[in-house]
Design a protein around this motif. Sequence first.
Motif, PDB file in Angstrom:
ATOM      1  N   MET A 120       0.825  -1.196   0.000  1.00  0.00           N
ATOM      2  CA  MET A 120       0.000   0.000   0.000  1.00  0.00           C
ATOM      3  C   MET A 120       0.868   1.259   0.000  1.00  0.00           C
ATOM      4  N   LEU A 121       1.936   1.234   0.802  1.00  0.00           N
ATOM      5  CA  LEU A 121       2.850   2.370   0.881  1.00  0.00           C
ATOM      6  C   LEU A 121       3.537   2.601  -0.461  1.00  0.00           C
ATOM      7  N   LEU A 122       3.902   1.512  -1.115  1.00  0.00           N
ATOM      8  CA  LEU A 122       4.539   1.619  -2.432  1.00  0.00           C
ATOM      9  C   LEU A 122       3.592   2.268  -3.446  1.00  0.00           C
ATOM     10  N   LEU A 123       2.330   1.964  -3.393  1.00  0.00           N
ATOM     11  CA  LEU A 123       1.342   2.563  -4.288  1.00  0.00           C
ATOM     12  C   LEU A 123       1.259   4.072  -4.066  1.00  0.00           C
ATOM     13  N   TRP A 124       1.235   4.495  -2.801  1.00  0.00           N
ATOM     14  CA  TRP A 124       1.188   5.933  -2.496  1.00  0.00           C
ATOM     15  C   TRP A 124       2.451   6.632  -2.974  1.00  0.00           C
ATOM     16  N   ILE A 125       3.576   6.005  -2.817  1.00  0.00           N
ATOM     17  CA  ILE A 125       4.843   6.590  -3.277  1.00  0.00           C
ATOM     18  C   ILE A 125       4.820   6.748  -4.794  1.00  0.00           C
ATOM     19  N   LEU A 126       4.346   5.729  -5.505  1.00  0.00           N
ATOM     20  CA  LEU A 126       4.252   5.796  -6.962  1.00  0.00           C
ATOM     21  C   LEU A 126       3.286   6.890  -7.403  1.00  0.00           C
ATOM     22  N   ILE A 127       2.178   7.039  -6.704  1.00  0.00           N
ATOM     23  CA  ILE A 127       1.210   8.092  -7.036  1.00  0.00           C
ATOM     24  C   ILE A 127       1.830   9.464  -6.814  1.00  0.00           C
ATOM     25  N   VAL A 128       2.524   9.658  -5.718  1.00  0.00           N
ATOM     26  CA  VAL A 128       3.166  10.940  -5.428  1.00  0.00           C
ATOM     27  C   VAL A 128       4.237  11.247  -6.474  1.00  0.00           C
ATOM     28  N   VAL A 129       5.044  10.260  -6.810  1.00  0.00           N
ATOM     29  CA  VAL A 129       6.082  10.454  -7.826  1.00  0.00           C
ATOM     30  C   VAL A 129       5.441  10.801  -9.172  1.00  0.00           C
ATOM     31  N   ALA A 130       4.377  10.121  -9.538  1.00  0.00           N
ATOM     32  CA  ALA A 130       3.694  10.396 -10.805  1.00  0.00           C
ATOM     33  C   ALA A 130       3.122  11.812 -10.816  1.00  0.00           C
ATOM     34  N   VAL A 131       2.532  12.232  -9.711  1.00  0.00           N
ATOM     35  CA  VAL A 131       1.968  13.583  -9.623  1.00  0.00           C
ATOM     36  C   VAL A 131       3.080  14.624  -9.721  1.00  0.00           C
ATOM     37  N   VAL A 132       4.189  14.393  -9.035  1.00  0.00           N
ATOM     38  CA  VAL A 132       5.323  15.324  -9.084  1.00  0.00           C
ATOM     39  C   VAL A 132       5.871  15.418 -10.512  1.00  0.00           C
ATOM     40  N   LEU A 133       6.002  14.286 -11.185  1.00  0.00           N
ATOM     41  CA  LEU A 133       6.486  14.301 -12.566  1.00  0.00           C
ATOM     42  C   LEU A 133       5.526  15.033 -13.494  1.00  0.00           C
ATOM     43  N   ILE A 134       4.244  14.806 -13.323  1.00  0.00           N
ATOM     44  CA  ILE A 134       3.251  15.499 -14.156  1.00  0.00           C
ATOM     45  C   ILE A 134       3.325  17.000 -13.911  1.00  0.00           C
ATOM     46  N   ILE A 135       3.427  17.402 -12.667  1.00  0.00           N
ATOM     47  CA  ILE A 135       3.543  18.830 -12.334  1.00  0.00           C
ATOM     48  C   ILE A 135       4.810  19.412 -12.935  1.00  0.00           C
ATOM     49  N   ALA A 136       5.912  18.678 -12.860  1.00  0.00           N
ATOM     50  CA  ALA A 136       7.183  19.157 -13.424  1.00  0.00           C
ATOM     51  C   ALA A 136       7.071  19.307 -14.940  1.00  0.00           C
ATOM     52  N   PHE A 137       6.492  18.304 -15.615  1.00  0.00           N
ATOM     53  CA  PHE A 137       6.330  18.385 -17.070  1.00  0.00           C
ATOM     54  C   PHE A 137       5.483  19.593 -17.463  1.00  0.00           C
ATOM     55  N   VAL A 138       4.364  19.757 -16.804  1.00  0.00           N
ATOM     56  CA  VAL A 138       3.471  20.877 -17.112  1.00  0.00           C
ATOM     57  C   VAL A 138       4.159  22.207 -16.813  1.00  0.00           C
ATOM     58  N   SER A 139       4.821  22.269 -15.685  1.00  0.00           N
ATOM     59  CA  SER A 139       5.500  23.501 -15.279  1.00  0.00           C
ATOM     60  C   SER A 139       6.587  23.901 -16.282  1.00  0.00           C
ATOM     61  N   TYR A 140       7.426  22.959 -16.656  1.00  0.00           N
ATOM     62  CA  TYR A 140       8.497  23.285 -17.609  1.00  0.00           C
ATOM     63  C   TYR A 140       7.954  23.559 -19.004  1.00  0.00           C
ATOM     64  N   TYR A 141       6.924  22.839 -19.406  1.00  0.00           N
ATOM     65  CA  TYR A 141       6.331  23.114 -20.707  1.00  0.00           C
ATOM     66  C   TYR A 141       5.806  24.553 -20.741  1.00  0.00           C
ATOM     67  N   ASN A 142       5.105  24.931 -19.683  1.00  0.00           N
ATOM     68  CA  ASN A 142       4.570  26.294 -19.610  1.00  0.00           C
ATOM     69  C   ASN A 142       5.674  27.346 -19.546  1.00  0.00           C
ATOM     70  N   ARG A 143       6.753  27.064 -18.821  1.00  0.00           N
ATOM     71  CA  ARG A 143       7.869  28.015 -18.755  1.00  0.00           C
ATOM     72  C   ARG A 143       8.495  28.215 -20.130  1.00  0.00           C
ATOM     73  N   PHE A 144       8.700  27.128 -20.859  1.00  0.00           N
ATOM     74  CA  PHE A 144       9.246  27.250 -22.216  1.00  0.00           C
ATOM     75  C   PHE A 144       8.300  28.037 -23.115  1.00  0.00           C
ATOM     76  N   ALA A 145       7.008  27.768 -22.999  1.00  0.00           N
ATOM     77  CA  ALA A 145       6.026  28.478 -23.822  1.00  0.00           C
ATOM     78  C   ALA A 145       6.003  29.969 -23.491  1.00  0.00           C
ATOM     79  N   ILE A 146       6.011  30.302 -22.212  1.00  0.00           N
ATOM     80  CA  ILE A 146       5.977  31.706 -21.797  1.00  0.00           C
ATOM     81  C   ILE A 146       7.236  32.433 -22.260  1.00  0.00           C
ATOM     82  N   LEU A 147       8.386  31.819 -22.074  1.00  0.00           N
ATOM     83  CA  LEU A 147       9.636  32.468 -22.481  1.00  0.00           C
ATOM     84  C   LEU A 147       9.728  32.592 -24.000  1.00  0.00           C
ATOM     85  N   SER A 148       9.255  31.600 -24.727  1.00  0.00           N
ATOM     86  CA  SER A 148       9.248  31.697 -26.196  1.00  0.00           C
ATOM     87  C   SER A 148       8.335  32.833 -26.648  1.00  0.00           C
ATOM     88  N   ASN A 149       7.187  32.958 -26.002  1.00  0.00           N
ATOM     89  CA  ASN A 149       6.281  34.055 -26.330  1.00  0.00           C
ATOM     90  C   ASN A 149       6.902  35.409 -25.992  1.00  0.00           C
TER      91      ASN A 149
END
Length: 175
Positions: free
Chosen positions: A1-30
């Motif tokens: 159960m703990l491993l599942l929560w860790i995987l969910i947290v890691v997945a959420v952090v990665l998704i946030i990082a991807f979205v954040s960096y994508y948006n930063r690149f888009a904003i700076l390009s604009n």
Amino acid sequence: MLLLWILIVVAVVLIIAFVSYYNRFAILSNRIDNSLSQIDVQLKRRADLIPNLIESVKEYMKHEKAAIKAVTDARKALVSGDLTSRIKANDKLEGFLGKLFAIAENYPDLKANTNFLQLQSELTTTEDKIAYSRQFYNDSILSFNNICTTFPGRAFAAIFGRKEKEYLKIAEAER
């Protein structure tokens, strides 16, 4: 159960990082596109002022046709072509305008002409705006390139296919 929560947290952090960096690149390009557009606006403003300046100068400097033609030709090149050709035309135009104002020094009546003085003042203000726009463009490039070259931005830049961009450079003769 703990491993599942860790995987969910890691997945959420990665998704946030991807979205954040994508948006930063888009904003700076604009921001880079906007700052380049601002340079174009100021160059167009300068190009629009030049015919008025030429008209006010023509009466006084009928025998200085070569200087007037050089300024007119450089102006035409400034309003057409790609970025590289416009930058070259701008450099030529700056040199010709300097010569034109130096020639104007020989004509006391022209120096006292209010229309000429107003146009000269507007060109000076426009030159300041062009310099500021170039600085803002290069500052935007710096921000973009910093993200592309630092960790973890470098990894995201590779994932999103982003590469460092070139700064606007001054001509060798101006240094």
